[in-house]
Design a protein around this motif. Sequence first.
Motif, PDB file in Angstrom:
ATOM      1  N   ASP A  40       0.619  -0.907  -0.180  1.00 51.65           N
ATOM      2  CA  ASP A  40       0.169  -0.274  -0.136  1.00 51.65           C
ATOM      3  C   ASP A  40       0.931   0.847   0.128  1.00 51.65           C
ATOM      4  O   ASP A  40       1.449   1.209   0.481  1.00 51.65           O
ATOM      5  CB  ASP A  40      -1.223  -0.098   1.864  1.00 51.65           C
ATOM      6  CG  ASP A  40      -2.227   1.182   1.069  1.00 51.65           C
ATOM      7  OD1 ASP A  40      -2.838   1.180   0.501  1.00 51.65           O
ATOM      8  OD2 ASP A  40      -3.011   1.235   2.107  1.00 51.65           O
ATOM      9  N   ALA A  41       0.188   2.321  -0.890  1.00 50.15           N
ATOM     10  CA  ALA A  41       0.682   4.008  -0.630  1.00 50.15           C
ATOM     11  C   ALA A  41       0.043   4.123   0.038  1.00 50.15           C
ATOM     12  O   ALA A  41      -1.043   4.893   0.552  1.00 50.15           O
ATOM     13  CB  ALA A  41       0.574   4.303  -1.626  1.00 50.15           C
ATOM     14  N   VAL A  42       0.202   5.034   2.015  1.00 46.77           N
ATOM     15  CA  VAL A  42      -0.028   6.309   2.260  1.00 46.77           C
ATOM     16  C   VAL A  42       0.347   7.393   2.195  1.00 46.77           C
ATOM     17  O   VAL A  42       1.655   7.548   1.764  1.00 46.77           O
ATOM     18  CB  VAL A  42      -0.308   5.346   4.039  1.00 46.77           C
ATOM     19  CG1 VAL A  42      -0.506   3.960   3.621  1.00 46.77           C
ATOM     20  CG2 VAL A  42       1.128   4.851   4.691  1.00 46.77           C
ATOM     21  N   PRO A  43      -0.370   8.509   3.489  1.00 42.72           N
ATOM     22  CA  PRO A  43       0.414   9.730   3.189  1.00 42.72           C
ATOM     23  C   PRO A  43       1.904   9.552   4.336  1.00 42.72           C
ATOM     24  O   PRO A  43       2.017   8.624   5.132  1.00 42.72           O
ATOM     25  CB  PRO A  43      -1.273  10.582   3.870  1.00 42.72           C
ATOM     26  CG  PRO A  43      -2.101   9.489   3.261  1.00 42.72           C
ATOM     27  CD  PRO A  43      -1.445   8.186   3.434  1.00 42.72           C
ATOM     28  N   ASP A  44       2.803  10.574   3.449  1.00 44.31           N
ATOM     29  CA  ASP A  44       3.695  10.483   4.268  1.00 44.31           C
ATOM     30  C   ASP A  44       3.840  10.936   5.854  1.00 44.31           C
ATOM     31  O   ASP A  44       4.387   9.482   6.323  1.00 44.31           O
ATOM     32  CB  ASP A  44       4.358  11.782   3.982  1.00 44.31           C
ATOM     33  CG  ASP A  44       4.984  11.364   2.407  1.00 44.31           C
ATOM     34  OD1 ASP A  44       4.348  10.769   1.456  1.00 44.31           O
ATOM     35  OD2 ASP A  44       5.870  11.694   1.944  1.00 44.31           O
ATOM     36  N   ALA A  45       2.949  11.347   6.493  1.00 37.40           N
ATOM     37  CA  ALA A  45       2.297  11.757   8.122  1.00 37.40           C
ATOM     38  C   ALA A  45       2.036  10.511   8.060  1.00 37.40           C
ATOM     39  O   ALA A  45       1.848  10.368   9.881  1.00 37.40           O
ATOM     40  CB  ALA A  45       1.271  12.263   7.789  1.00 37.40           C
ATOM     41  N   ASP A  46       1.398   9.442   7.776  1.00 42.04           N
ATOM     42  CA  ASP A  46       0.191   8.261   8.224  1.00 42.04           C
ATOM     43  C   ASP A  46       0.966   7.308   7.947  1.00 42.04           C
ATOM     44  O   ASP A  46       1.158   5.828   8.549  1.00 42.04           O
ATOM     45  CB  ASP A  46      -1.047   8.345   7.475  1.00 42.04           C
ATOM     46  CG  ASP A  46      -1.981   8.890   7.564  1.00 42.04           C
ATOM     47  OD1 ASP A  46      -2.052   9.555   8.635  1.00 42.04           O
ATOM     48  OD2 ASP A  46      -3.055   9.164   7.511  1.00 42.04           O
ATOM     49  N   LEU A  47       3.086   7.067   7.786  1.00 40.08           N
ATOM     50  CA  LEU A  47       3.123   5.594   6.967  1.00 40.08           C
ATOM     51  C   LEU A  47       3.795   5.122   8.808  1.00 40.08           C
ATOM     52  O   LEU A  47       4.172   4.224   8.184  1.00 40.08           O
ATOM     53  CB  LEU A  47       4.456   6.058   6.667  1.00 40.08           C
ATOM     54  CG  LEU A  47       5.713   5.358   6.005  1.00 40.08           C
ATOM     55  CD1 LEU A  47       5.218   4.143   5.491  1.00 40.08           C
ATOM     56  CD2 LEU A  47       7.127   5.666   5.735  1.00 40.08           C
ATOM     57  N   VAL A  48       4.124   5.720   9.358  1.00 35.57           N
ATOM     58  CA  VAL A  48       4.674   5.114  10.484  1.00 35.57           C
ATOM     59  C   VAL A  48       3.121   4.174  11.570  1.00 35.57           C
ATOM     60  O   VAL A  48       3.244   3.125  11.861  1.00 35.57           O
ATOM     61  CB  VAL A  48       5.158   5.743  11.903  1.00 35.57           C
ATOM     62  CG1 VAL A  48       5.232   5.387  13.372  1.00 35.57           C
ATOM     63  CG2 VAL A  48       6.488   6.419  11.489  1.00 35.57           C
ATOM     64  N   THR A  49       1.660   5.086  11.461  1.00 31.81           N
ATOM     65  CA  THR A  49       0.624   4.438  12.176  1.00 31.81           C
ATOM     66  C   THR A  49       0.178   3.498  11.575  1.00 31.81           C
ATOM     67  O   THR A  49       0.046   2.747  11.873  1.00 31.81           O
ATOM     68  CB  THR A  49      -0.348   5.764  12.374  1.00 31.81           C
ATOM     69  OG1 THR A  49       0.572   6.392  12.657  1.00 31.81           O
ATOM     70  CG2 THR A  49      -1.587   5.123  12.528  1.00 31.81           C
ATOM     71  N   ARG A  50       0.377   3.534  10.096  1.00 33.41           N
ATOM     72  CA  ARG A  50       0.117   2.253   8.999  1.00 33.41           C
ATOM     73  C   ARG A  50       1.085   1.027   9.174  1.00 33.41           C
ATOM     74  O   ARG A  50       0.720  -0.352   9.211  1.00 33.41           O
ATOM     75  CB  ARG A  50       0.214   2.726   7.600  1.00 33.41           C
ATOM     76  CG  ARG A  50      -0.681   2.272   7.120  1.00 33.41           C
ATOM     77  CD  ARG A  50      -1.658   1.474   6.862  1.00 33.41           C
ATOM     78  NE  ARG A  50      -2.529   0.695   5.872  1.00 33.41           N
ATOM     79  CZ  ARG A  50      -2.315  -0.734   5.792  1.00 33.41           C
ATOM     80  NH1 ARG A  50      -1.630  -1.321   6.985  1.00 33.41           N
ATOM     81  NH2 ARG A  50      -2.704  -1.344   4.875  1.00 33.41           N
TER      82      ARG A  50
END
Length: 238
Positions: free
Chosen positions: A177-187
């Motif tokens: 998956d590709a996720v918003p940069d700000a959400d990478l750690v959470t995801r």
Amino acid sequence: MIGVRRDGATTWLTLDRAEKLNAFTVDGYRELRVQLQELMADSSTRVAVLTGTGRAFSVGADRSLLDGSMDASQRRGAGDEFDALLEVLAGFEKPLVAAVNGLAVGFGCTALLYCDVILVAESARLRMPFTAMGIVPEAGSSVLLPARVRWADAMWSMLSSEWIDAAAAVRMGLALDAVPDADLVTRTTDAAQVLAAHDPRSVAATKRLLVAGRSDAARRAAAREVAEMGHLLGPRND
């Protein structure tokens, strides 16, 4: 170069040489190998996450490994450390998750082929620049990439040396998956927790089944890659 952070049953390994875009030196190869070996022996770690700091996941080998300044003994030592790291990556039995926070180039990209789950930030860009550099693929990637993505995508990525953006990495099957940069750690944390919640023996056995034969295939491919590199760098007849 390697930062270590524990988060419950997940251990994060962070490539932390941001001023050099997390490029690998010989010491970097060694540090990552040692950390992975320690995590294999650590029963409290069920999942490992590999990520980077700054603008890059990793841009691959440091310039010092490529500029011809090493003598023959140093080159052999660097090659030995690189090969040892590949063996540990190939034999790592726990889930290895990659959180690709930025540029992933050369070994920074081919190392991902040893990761089980790859999540990319939307700004991430990947590249296997070997033909543009006049060299050949490394780290067994000539067999690992076609085994992982569509044949057409593997051929184009390797032959063209073009950049792969986050959406393309997902489309070709390289990233989950590709996720918003700000959400990478959470995801990534959420994904790691899903894996860590299951019986570690079952998870390890399932991974072994899924990657059975990968080590041998990658080792043979790496030997072919080294041989082809030797032909390229040998005396020219034209």
